[in-house]
Every structure is written in structure tokens, then in C-alpha cells.
Motif scaffolding. Structure first.
Motif, PDB file in Angstrom:
ATOM      1  N   ARG A   1      19.821 -15.559  14.047  1.00 18.22           N
ATOM      2  CA  ARG A   1      18.484 -16.154  13.931  1.00 18.22           C
ATOM      3  C   ARG A   1      17.934 -16.062  12.523  1.00 18.22           C
ATOM      4  NH1 ARG A   1      15.242 -12.669  16.113  1.00 18.22           N
ATOM      5  NH2 ARG A   1      13.797 -12.483  14.390  1.00 18.22           N
ATOM      6  N   LEU A   2      18.223 -14.949  11.847  1.00 23.50           N
ATOM      7  CA  LEU A   2      17.684 -14.720  10.510  1.00 23.50           C
ATOM      8  C   LEU A   2      18.587 -15.264   9.404  1.00 23.50           C
ATOM      9  CD1 LEU A   2      16.340 -11.055  10.850  1.00 23.50           C
ATOM     10  CD2 LEU A   2      15.020 -13.182  10.934  1.00 23.50           C
ATOM     11  N   GLY A   3      19.790 -15.724   9.761  1.00 28.11           N
ATOM     12  CA  GLY A   3      20.731 -16.137   8.732  1.00 28.11           C
ATOM     13  C   GLY A   3      21.196 -14.961   7.885  1.00 28.11           C
ATOM     14  N   ALA A   4      21.340 -13.800   8.532  1.00 27.76           N
ATOM     15  CA  ALA A   4      21.718 -12.556   7.859  1.00 27.76           C
ATOM     16  C   ALA A   4      23.018 -12.047   8.436  1.00 27.76           C
ATOM     17  CB  ALA A   4      20.613 -11.510   8.049  1.00 27.76           C
ATOM     18  N   THR A   5      23.599 -11.041   7.792  1.00 25.59           N
ATOM     19  CA  THR A   5      24.779 -10.393   8.357  1.00 25.59           C
ATOM     20  C   THR A   5      24.322  -9.318   9.345  1.00 25.59           C
ATOM     21  OG1 THR A   5      24.908  -8.611   6.727  1.00 25.59           O
ATOM     22  CG2 THR A   5      25.981 -10.707   6.155  1.00 25.59           C
ATOM     23  N   PRO A   6      25.183  -8.960  10.313  1.00 22.55           N
ATOM     24  CA  PRO A   6      24.823  -7.866  11.222  1.00 22.55           C
ATOM     25  C   PRO A   6      24.504  -6.571  10.464  1.00 22.55           C
ATOM     26  CG  PRO A   6      26.639  -9.092  12.137  1.00 22.55           C
ATOM     27  CD  PRO A   6      26.429  -9.627  10.746  1.00 22.55           C
TER      28      PRO A   6
END
Length: 291
Positions: free
Chosen positions: A214-219
Motif C-alpha cells: 500500500r505504501l510502495g515500501a519494502t517490508p
């Protein structure tokens, strides 16, 4: 010691002795000694300004070499190391500190930690008195502990004067230690998280990956951001340049209250612990070979 990375400001956390530490640091646990100078140099280039090592890791020399070669002013880099378990005791602590400083090539250490309480050794108070002496002499800016539980702290409080500034503990979404974190907060002790991503085990968790998507981030960025929003100091480790830089991206995202609640629900209590229990660990077998 607030710093700025390419991903954004790295907040400074104030300790109970007026020293500040960058909230997102870099750890070198299990980094091979022959790779440490390269890895730490990469971390410093990426924007990290806090490096965490330990005598037990066997790579203090590499940390010191990277710091010396960085071109950064000494006061820009916060260096932590830890006392090895076999060196606990008053005189042995003083000698071990000198040896660590020789390997690091430093005149003053930013933070020195007692690595484990080691209850069977019975040297906790004597060791801490040596820490206090080094602190009062100005050789260490801040002194703390690692892997302590409340009853270990109470032993110190009953016999010594300086309250530890930090307790570095295993802390990640599967093992959140909420009661210990409250204990720290009530006594002005900062919580610092090691194994912050559960040695990678939580990175495939659907809750974590869903937030990341959702955030366009890595885990990993999501988990590190969770630590930051809890207010803990956190020291992720990697030897891969791309990941070293990517982890700093945690500074540039924000988790919602719902995200924080969802991650909180992942706690498995004691079943989530990946490392040793502080009441049952007194050193590795080889630690006792000369004691």
C-alpha cells in the motif's frame, strides 16, 4: 545528534545523561571481520551516523578503520560497543575496555553496553561499578546494558548509582516485550532494538507485506518504521549496499494508527523470541575455556 539521510531526517533520541543517539543506526552483528570495514564504510556513505558493534562480534577493528577513513568528524559518528561476557568483573572490565578502544582506535567511546546480565557469573554489580568509573572519568559518554530484565535492573539500582541509559533488547513484531518497554519508560531508560526484523522471519508476513504494498515500501522499511514510531532506537544490519541504503527509506514513510495496531497484533509473546533468554544465558561454551 540529529542527522539527515537521503530519505529524510534521522531523529535524535535523548538519553538520561543528556547524550543523544541517532534513532536509526547500523549494526554489524555477524558481519565477517574481513568485510566489516567495507560494510561500515558503505553505511556511512549511505547516511548512517550510528554504528553498533561488540567485542564478541570480533569486528571492532573494521568499525574503527571505517570510522577513521570516513572523512567525517569524530563527533558526527556515534559508536557503540559491548563488553564480552568472560570479561565481566571490575578489573577485567577496565582491561577489556582498554582493549576495545585499542581495536576501535578511539579516545572516547559514545556508548558502552554490558552485553548480557549473566546471572550465573555473579559479576553484574562489580562490572557496572567499572562502567561507572569509566563514565565519570570521561572515557565513555554514556553507559548502558543489553538483554536486561527488570530484576537485573533492580540488582543494579540497589547497589550502584548511575541508571543505565539504554537497554538493547531483542525486539520485533513477533516479540514486542511491551511490559519491559513500559518498565524502561518509567525509569528513563531508552529501548534499543536488535534483531529488529526477526532475522528476516517477519518480512513475508501478510500484514507486513500488505502495508508495504500500500505504501510502495519494502517490508523491511515498514518494520523499521514501526520501531521508529514506537520511539525505540533500532539497528538493522545488512552487508548488501542496496539494502543498506534502502533501509534508510524507513525515515521517509509513515504508518497509520491502523497499521501500528495491525503490527501490534502480530506479537507472539515468549514464543516469538529468536535469541537466548537472559536468565538462562551466561555465555557460549568457549567463553568458559579460560574462566
Amino acid at each position: 545528534m540529529s542527522t539527515t539521510s537521503p530519505a529524510g531526517p534521522n531523529p535524535a533520541i535523548a538519553l538520561n545523561d543528556d547524550v543523544t543517539i541517532p534513532q536509526l543506526g547500523f549494526g554489524v552483528f555477524q558481519v565477517p571481520p574481513e568485510e566489516t570495514e567495507r560494510v561500515v564504510a558503505e553505511a556511512l556513505r549511505a547516511g548512517y551516523r550510528s554504528i553498533d558493534t561488540a567485542t564478541r562480534y570480533g569486528n571492532e577493528e573494521g568499525v574503527g578503520a571505517a570510522v577513521a577513513a570516513s572523512g567525517l568528524a569524530r563527533e558526527e559518528i556515534f559508536v557503540t560497543t559491548k563488553l564480552a561476557n568472560p570479561d565481566q568483573g571490575y578489573e577485567t572490565t577496565l582491561a577489556a575496555f582498554d582493549a576495545s578502544m585499542g581495536r576501535l582506535g578511539l579516545d572516547v567511546l559514545d556508548l558502552y553496553l554490558m552485553h548480557w546480565p549473566c546471572p550465573a557469573r555473579g559479576e553484574t554489580v562489580n562490572t557496572w561499578r567499572a562502567f561507572e568509573e569509566l563514565f565519570r572519568a570521561g572515557r565513555i559518554r554514556s553507559i548502558g546494558v543489553s538483554n536486561f530484565l527488570p530484576h537485573h535492573f533492580e540488582q543494579l539500582f540497589d547497589a550502584t548509582e548511575v541508571v543505565p541509559s539504554i537497554n538493547q533488547i531483542e525486539l520485533h513484531p513477533y516479540f514486542q516485550q511491551p511490559e519491559l518497554r513500559v518498565y524502561h519508560a518509567e525509569r528513563g531508560i531508552v529501548t534499543e532494538a536488535y534483531s529488529p526484523i526477526a532475522q528476516g522471519d517477519c518480512l513475508d508476513d501478510p500484514v507486513i507485506t500488505g502495508i508495504a504494498d500500500r505504501l510502495g515500501a519494502t517490508p523491511a522499511q515498514v518494520v523499521l518504521r514501526w520501531h521508529l514510531q514506537l520511539g525505540t532506537v533500532v539497528i538493522p544490519k545488512s552487508v548488501t549496499p542496496a539494502r543498506i541504503a534502502a533501509n534508510l527509506g524507513a525515515l521517509g514513510i509513515t504508518l497509520s494508527e491502523d497499521d501500528m495496531t495491525a503490527i501490534e497484533a502480530l506479537d507472539r509473546g515468549e514464543d516469538g523470541r529468536r535469541g537466548f533468554h537472559p536468565d538462562r544465558f551466561n555465555g557460549f561454551p568457549e567463553d568458559f575455556a579460560t574462566t
